[in-house]
Design a protein around this motif. Structure first.
Motif, PDB file in Angstrom:
ATOM      1  N   THR A 133      -2.374 -10.909 -11.074  1.00  0.00           N
ATOM      2  CA  THR A 133      -1.060 -10.388 -11.414  1.00  0.00           C
ATOM      3  C   THR A 133      -0.075 -11.540 -11.401  1.00  0.00           C
ATOM      4  N   SER A 134       0.737 -11.643 -12.437  1.00  0.00           N
ATOM      5  CA  SER A 134       1.697 -12.731 -12.533  1.00  0.00           C
ATOM      6  C   SER A 134       3.111 -12.164 -12.425  1.00  0.00           C
ATOM      7  N   ILE A 135       3.924 -12.809 -11.596  1.00  0.00           N
ATOM      8  CA  ILE A 135       5.333 -12.448 -11.452  1.00  0.00           C
ATOM      9  C   ILE A 135       6.154 -13.632 -11.939  1.00  0.00           C
ATOM     10  N   ALA A 144       2.527 -14.575  -1.486  1.00  0.00           N
ATOM     11  CA  ALA A 144       1.789 -15.116  -2.630  1.00  0.00           C
ATOM     12  C   ALA A 144       1.295 -16.525  -2.311  1.00  0.00           C
ATOM     13  N   GLY A 196       0.205  -3.606  -4.042  1.00  0.00           N
ATOM     14  CA  GLY A 196      -1.058  -4.068  -4.608  1.00  0.00           C
ATOM     15  C   GLY A 196      -2.235  -4.005  -3.656  1.00  0.00           C
ATOM     16  N   THR A 248      -2.120 -12.559  -6.718  1.00  0.00           N
ATOM     17  CA  THR A 248      -0.796 -12.623  -7.319  1.00  0.00           C
ATOM     18  C   THR A 248      -0.407 -14.073  -7.544  1.00  0.00           C
ATOM     19  N   ALA A 268      -3.793  -8.435  -2.499  1.00  0.00           N
ATOM     20  CA  ALA A 268      -2.777  -8.737  -3.506  1.00  0.00           C
ATOM     21  C   ALA A 268      -2.252 -10.163  -3.389  1.00  0.00           C
ATOM     22  N   GLN A 289       6.219  -5.729  -3.706  1.00  0.00           N
ATOM     23  CA  GLN A 289       5.256  -5.833  -4.806  1.00  0.00           C
ATOM     24  C   GLN A 289       3.844  -6.071  -4.281  1.00  0.00           C
ATOM     25  N   LEU A 290       3.722  -6.916  -3.277  1.00  0.00           N
ATOM     26  CA  LEU A 290       2.401  -7.216  -2.719  1.00  0.00           C
ATOM     27  C   LEU A 290       1.876  -6.058  -1.884  1.00  0.00           C
TER      28      LEU A 290
END
Length: 162
Positions: free
Chosen positions: A62-64, A150, A107, A115, A111, A103-104
């Protein structure tokens, strides 16, 4: 016979050799001093060659994307993630950290390793602001323990302010 006046004659030590020795020792210690700067643990992992990416394709990454905008003096003005905007103040960086945490957490437990944070920085943004954002994205300290967020950070090519 004449009496001589007693004069106090002190035998003085010549200080020149001692001063020379002190300067030689000082120069020796200056030249042999090794300054070691402590650095942060950014946990940087270089990508493998494109032929070896088959193992990573099994993992869904997953890319932020985080856009860092600078003001005229090079300080952090705003932080943008998708449709959300945070101010460039310390409160905004704390809000960014909370957003990344949420967000994590959504996930799951793996995650953090799946991520990837991609930073898109203005060209004139000062380095210390980038480090503050990296620190907010990679973890925080809670009750004396380091909590990792992350682990993968990458940068887009810098661009001039638009």
């Amino acid at each position: 016979m004449r009496e001589r006046k007693k004069t106090d004659m002190k035998a003085g030590a010549d200080m020149t050799p001692m001063i020379d020795m002190v300067f030689q020792l000082l120069i020796f210690f200056i030249l042999t001093l090794k300054i070691v700067a402590s650095e942060g643990d950014f946990n940087i992992k270089m990508p493998l060659s494109s032929a070896a990416t088959n193992d990573e394709s099994a993992e869904e990454i997953t890319s932020i994307l985080i856009r860092l905008r600078a003001n005229g003096s090079g300080n952090l003005d705003t932080i943008q993630i998708a449709d959300r905007t945070f101010p460039g103040s310390p409160e905004g960086i704390n809000s960014l950290r909370s957003f990344i945490r949420s967000q994590l957490a959504a996930g799951g437990s793996a995650a953090a390793s799946q991520t990837e944070i991609e930073l898109d920085c203005d060209y004139q943004l000062k380095y210390r602001n980038v480090i503050l954002v990296i620190s907010a994205c990679t973890g925080y300290i809670e009750k004396g323990e380091i909590v990792r967020l992350a682990e993968k950070i990458k940068f887009r090519a810098p661009r001039a302010r638009q």
